[in-house]
Each structure stands twice: as C-alpha cells, then as structure tokens.
Design a protein around this motif. Structure first.
Motif, short mmCIF file in Angstrom:
data_model
loop_
_atom_site.label_atom_id
_atom_site.label_comp_id
_atom_site.label_asym_id
_atom_site.label_seq_id
_atom_site.Cartn_x
_atom_site.Cartn_y
_atom_site.Cartn_z
N VAL A 36 21.82 19.87 42.08
CA VAL A 36 20.46 20.36 42.63
C VAL A 36 19.42 19.19 42.24
O VAL A 36 18.50 18.98 42.91
CB VAL A 36 20.10 21.80 41.94
CG1 VAL A 36 18.69 22.21 42.29
CG2 VAL A 36 21.16 22.71 42.44
N LEU A 37 19.48 19.07 40.96
CA LEU A 37 18.49 18.07 40.37
C LEU A 37 18.50 16.81 41.19
O LEU A 37 17.31 16.25 41.49
CB LEU A 37 18.48 17.70 38.73
CG LEU A 37 18.50 18.98 38.06
CD1 LEU A 37 18.71 18.60 36.53
CD2 LEU A 37 17.04 19.61 37.86
N GLU A 38 19.45 16.21 41.39
CA GLU A 38 19.61 14.86 42.16
C GLU A 38 19.28 15.11 43.50
O GLU A 38 18.79 14.33 44.15
CB GLU A 38 21.04 14.31 42.18
CG GLU A 38 21.42 14.00 40.70
CD GLU A 38 20.75 12.61 40.23
OE1 GLU A 38 20.57 11.82 41.06
OE2 GLU A 38 20.44 12.36 38.95
N SER A 39 19.52 16.51 44.15
CA SER A 39 19.12 16.59 45.54
C SER A 39 17.67 16.80 45.74
O SER A 39 17.18 16.66 46.79
CB SER A 39 19.77 18.08 46.07
OG SER A 39 21.15 17.70 46.19
N CYS A 40 16.87 17.28 44.54
CA CYS A 40 15.42 17.73 44.55
C CYS A 40 14.49 16.71 43.88
O CYS A 40 13.41 16.74 43.53
CB CYS A 40 15.27 18.97 44.21
SG CYS A 40 16.17 20.18 44.73
N TYR A 41 15.06 15.17 43.74
CA TYR A 41 14.42 14.17 42.96
C TYR A 41 13.98 13.04 43.98
O TYR A 41 15.26 12.50 44.64
CB TYR A 41 15.27 13.76 41.75
CG TYR A 41 14.25 13.01 40.87
CD1 TYR A 41 13.54 13.60 39.80
CD2 TYR A 41 14.31 11.80 41.16
CE1 TYR A 41 12.83 12.56 39.09
CE2 TYR A 41 13.54 10.59 40.34
CZ TYR A 41 12.86 11.20 39.27
OH TYR A 41 12.32 10.43 38.39
N SER A 42 12.86 12.85 44.19
CA SER A 42 12.44 11.52 45.08
C SER A 42 11.22 11.18 44.79
O SER A 42 10.40 11.93 44.04
CB SER A 42 12.49 11.89 46.71
OG SER A 42 11.65 12.99 46.91
#
Length: 340
Positions: free
Chosen positions: A259-265
C-alpha cells in the motif's frame, strides 16, 4: 531472477501449527542491511530497535469467517470459501466440490444463512449470492476463521478466533491475517509510546492469493491478485511529517509495504482508496518504506520475493538459514524479523 532463487529447505517441524503462548513472546530476528549484522531477541523488546519519532504503519483489516460448511437441498455436503465481495452484491468464492454444484443450486448453512451458487468465474471460482443483507456480520454465526493451508489440525481451536486477528483489527474484509502484526500487544504499544514511537493505520483486505506460489520460472512472469485498500489522508500526512522530520517509516508487513509503495509518488504519500496488484521483486527501489517488520515466508512466494528485494537475497537467505538453525517458527503463526 529465477523463482528457484527463492527456494530453501524447511523442516516441517518448524511450520508453526499454533501461535506462541503469548503474542509478544514470539522470537525476533533483527537484520541490519548496512552491516549485515543479525541479532536475536524476543518481540517484547522490539521497541528497543527503533528510534524516537519513527512511525509504524499498521494494517487494521479484520479476518472474516470466510469458510462455510453447508448442505445442498438434496443433502450433499458443500464447502464455500469466500474470497471477495463483488460490486453486484455477490461474492467470488471457491466451492467444493464445484463440479457437483450446478448453477442455481441453493446451499443451506447454520443460523438461517442461505446461498445460491451461480456461474463459474475465471480461475475456477464461482459467483455466490446470499439471502438477506449484512452478510459479514451473519458469518460470525455461520462461518469459520479460514486458517492457511499449511496449518493442519485434527481439531479446530477456538483460540484462532482471537489469535488469527491482530489486537488492532477493525475493518472486516480479509480472508487471511496480516501476520506481521499478530505479535503486538498492549504492553508493546505502551513501550512504543514511551519511547516516542508513533503509529498510523491503513487497511488492505488480504486475499487468498497471498498463499499463491510463484510457478513461473522467472519472477518477472508472475502476477499477484488485486487487493483493495484504504489509505487515510490522516495516515498519509502523519507519514509525510515523519519523513520531513528525518525519521523512519516502519511497514508492519508486506501488505502495508504494498500500500505504501502504491500510494507514494513525487516524494510524498497521498491518501486514497483503491486496489493494488503491485508485485515487488528484485531488483526494486523502495521509496516509501525505511524499515520492514515481517514473518518468515514460504519458498517461491511473492511475499519472500518482496522481502528479498528489501533486504537483499544473500543476506536474507543467510538470515533464514540461521533461523532454521536456531529453531525459529515459520509462517503465519511463527516468529518475526525486523529489517532495518
């Protein structure tokens, strides 16, 4: 990288069939990625290995009683394993014996719960519709907690209803527990708070695909199933503040990591709801996770691939071999590692 690179030999006796007597009495392995140093401790002391200002990201999903045993109107026994609620109000499910359950068959369960098994879906799944509403709450009377396929019991254990949930589980929807969080107790949370270590919550409803082995020869040819998540704006802001102050984000489990990697940009976390099929395997550059807490995983699994990407395969395999030598307990009810 080949899937065979994720192989290791595990004595069957080390596959935990029951949880530790006390949650925080699980054994803890601490891995330092920079030095390669590996330490052994117990989970109760986990706060000693973090720093003030660090923030834990915790998955507060709750496992539903997804396994149902019922009978057809003709009397034949049927097992239904619920996988995911669908947009049309039905569920995708595994039905056994599927070949003997025709489309339109009614299945009767305890507590007045009934289901109609509809058409076959991709992957051998079936669409299932239940009578009435509030299905998840009615499962509390009619269903069973779905334990992983590698837990073999002669008899069910009523303790699973609590021990296969985290103490902070809140939002029903998972069919497997976020096992890295099973070790936390109120005592550990008190120690974390006293040490100035923060916590924040997100939700990812863990699906049955978490147990799906990698069957392709190359890791890059594997795919993971979509899983739904909720990443609150409040959590995103707290993690952004943590990073801004120079502290670390600690992902408790592979579910939180995805989730964290999916929601980080663009250098920040952004809240939102959605689904992710992010599959992390070496080589992968982590942007959103500084420290990872995770259990010991199955060979040739996407979970092990993720942890290899975070720790490095050679160091992680050294850690696994040490864990086997030291008689650590493996998989969902097993022990835990903290990778810094």
């Amino acid at each position: 990288m080949k899937s065979s690179d994720l192989d290791y030999k595990l004595p069957e006796s080390l596959i935990a069939q029951y949880p530790a007597e006390k949650r925080d009495a699980s054994r803890l392995m601490i891995i330092d990625r920079n030095s390669g140093r590996i330490q052994l401790d117990v989970f109760e002391n986990m706060p000693d290995y973090l720093n003030p200002g660090d923030c834990l990201a915790l998955n507060d999903t709750r496992v539903i009683r997804a396994r149902l045993h019922g009978r057809k109107e003709t009397g034949g026994a049927v097992e239904i394993f619920l996988l995911q609620e669908l947009s049309d109000g039905g569920w995708s499910a595994l039905v056994r014996p599927s070949a003997k359950v025709r489309a339109g068959a009614k299945i009767l369960f305890p507590a007045g719960l009934e289901a109609v098994v509809a058409e076959t879906l991709p992957g051998g799944k079936r669409r299932v519709f239940f009578n009435g509403e509030q299905v998840i709450s009615r499962l509390e009377e009619a269903g069973e907690i779905p334990l992983p396929p590698y837990i073999h019991r002669k008899e069910s254990d009523h303790n699973d209803t609590t021990r296969y949930q985290t103490v902070y589980s809140k939002h029903p929807g998972a069919v497997a527990a976020p096992t890295a969080g099973l070790h936390f107790t109120e005592n550990v949370f008190r120690k974390l708070a006293a040490a100035g270590i923060e916590k924040a919550y997100l939700t990812l409803h863990v699906g049955y695909g978490t147990f799906k082995p990698i069957q392709a020869d190359r890791l890059s040819d594997h795919q993971v199933d979509q899983e739904e998540y909720i990443f609150p704006e409040e959590t995103a802001q707290k993690l952004n503040d943590t990073r801004h102050c120079g502290h670390k984000v600690v992902a408790v489990g592979t579910t939180c990591t995805r989730v964290l990697e999916s929601c980080y940009s663009d250098g920040k976390y952004s809240g939102g709801n959605g689904s992710t099929d992010l599959y992390i395997f070496p080589p992968y550059t982590f942007r959103a996770v500084d420290v990872l807490q995770t259990n010991f995983h199955l060979p040739r699994s996407s979970l092990l691939a993720l942890v290899c990407a975070f720790a490095g395969r050679e160091l992680l395999m050294d850690a696994y071999h040490l864990a086997i030598k030291e008689q650590f307990r493996f998989y969902s009810y097993g022990d835990v590692m903290l990778i810094r």
